[in-house]
Design an enzyme around this catalytic site. Structure first.
Site, PDB file in Angstrom:
ATOM      1  CE  LYS A   1       4.681  -2.877  13.729  1.00  6.33           C
ATOM      2  NZ  LYS A   1       4.683  -4.119  14.345  1.00  6.33           N
TER       3      LYS A   1
ATOM      4  CE  LYS B   1       1.939  -5.348   3.269  1.00 11.13           C
ATOM      5  NZ  LYS B   1       2.764  -5.993   4.377  1.00 11.13           N
TER       6      LYS B   1
ATOM      7  CE  LYS C   1      -4.655 -12.985  11.153  1.00  5.15           C
ATOM      8  NZ  LYS C   1      -3.252 -13.133  11.951  1.00  5.15           N
TER       9      LYS C   1
END
Length: 331
Positions: free
Chosen positions: A197, A200, A112
């Site tokens: 892949k 979401k 992140k």
């Protein structure tokens, strides 16, 4: 009896990648000997989801999806994470025994940061809450994909810190869990509509219960090229075949591949392959769609099932929580 535990985060509508990568393996595993615990990780989703109504919808959707696809609440304990507050108490006790360096090494946290995302405290503390999720139920085995192995190893470390500080010889406070890294056939990698892949994060998925025109529109986004049907092609290089392989029987899949590889007059084009994929998806989830509508029509039954699962999970967590409180002097 061996206790297995897994969780799924309600961060979006579940797609085919979730189904083949987690949901179907969870359901199949629950049919095997042992105690099986599955929770909806709604506390974890607070690190990213800021819309209360959306969060409630997503939690509800995860529950309906698992039950519609065949999870038997008589064989597996199924509940909302937030219905067991003892987990957060255990997380605090674990956090007080864990070093900052351990959390700073978490791959998910560093990813992140590298992506330029401003982290919040919850994201940094995420591995501690996940450790509490596992340790609260005396889980023996945590089936995971490769990207989650580190979290289980961190859980082992946290349990070790606490046990070394407060446990007695031969009487650990927390049971050490082990990860089970499933093979690729068990946790299938599903390509998305753009060839990457299915995720979401990439917005490239097909919702499990998509149907009709919306399903056709989604499947038509699968990347192809301008080669005509009669030109021979290598099926294993085509994304559409990666998806067909998830639904078709081996003999039918081999027949489609042979025709595409041979080319010539009468060879199927990309449109034919996509039409077959649409039909296969419709057929595969037909019964689950019916069950989903039944569950949606009776939300009180869904709440009852989750509450019953939470009651069983909480009774287990209370024993572990009390054991930890007593060990460190809070009881």
């Amino acid at each position: 009896m061996t206790t297995f535990l897994s969780g799924i985060q309600p961060s979006g509508y579940l797609h085919l990648g979730n189904y083949f990568g987690a949901i179907r393996p969870h359901i199949r595993a629950s049919e095997q000997p042992g105690e099986h615990f599955y929770f909806i990780a709604d506390f974890h989703s607070l690190t990213t989801v800021r819309d209360p109504e959306l969060l409630r919808t997503l939690v509800h959707e995860v529950a309906v999806t698992y039950l519609a696809l065949g999870l038997d609440p008589e064989r597996a304990t199924f509940w909302r994470q937030s219905d067991v507050p003892e987990v957060t108490e255990i997380a605090w006790m674990l956090g007080c025994m864990s070093g900052m360096g351990l959390l700073e090494r978490a791959h998910s946290y560093k990813d992140k940061l590298n992506a330029g995302i401003k982290p919040n405290v919850g994201l940094f503390y995420y591995p501690v809450l996940m450790a509490a999720d596992i340790l609260a139920y005396d889980a023996d085995v945590v089936p995971v994909g490769k990207d989650q192995v580190q979290h289980v190893e961190m859980t082992q470390d946290m349990a070790g810190y606490f046990n070394n500080t407060f446990g007695k010889e031969g009487e650990p406070v927390f049971r050490r869990p082990e990860f089970r890294l499933e093979d690729k056939a068990h946790f299938a990698k599903v390509p998305g509509l753009d060839g990457r892949k299915m995720s979401k994060s990439y917005n490239n998925g097909i919702w499990i219960f998509e149907s009709g025109k919306k399903l056709k529109k989604a499947v038509n986004k699968i990347p192809t090229d301008s080669r005509p049907p009669e030109e021979p092609k290598e099926p294993d290089e085509l994304v559409v075949f990666d998806l067909l392989a998830l639904f078709l029987a081996d003999d039918e899949l081999a027949d489609w591949k042979a025709k595409v590889r041979a080319g010539g007059e009468g060879a199927p084009g990309y449109g034919h392959l996509k039409m077959r994929l649409v039909a296969a998806i419709e057929e595969h989830f037909a019964d689950a769609r019916v069950r989903r509508e039944e569950l949606l029509a009776d939300p009180s039954e869904l709440d009852r099932l989750l509450a019953r699962g939470a009651e069983k999970a909480r009774a287990r967590a209370q024993v572990v929580r009390d054991r930890a409180l007593k060990a460190c002097g809070l009881r």
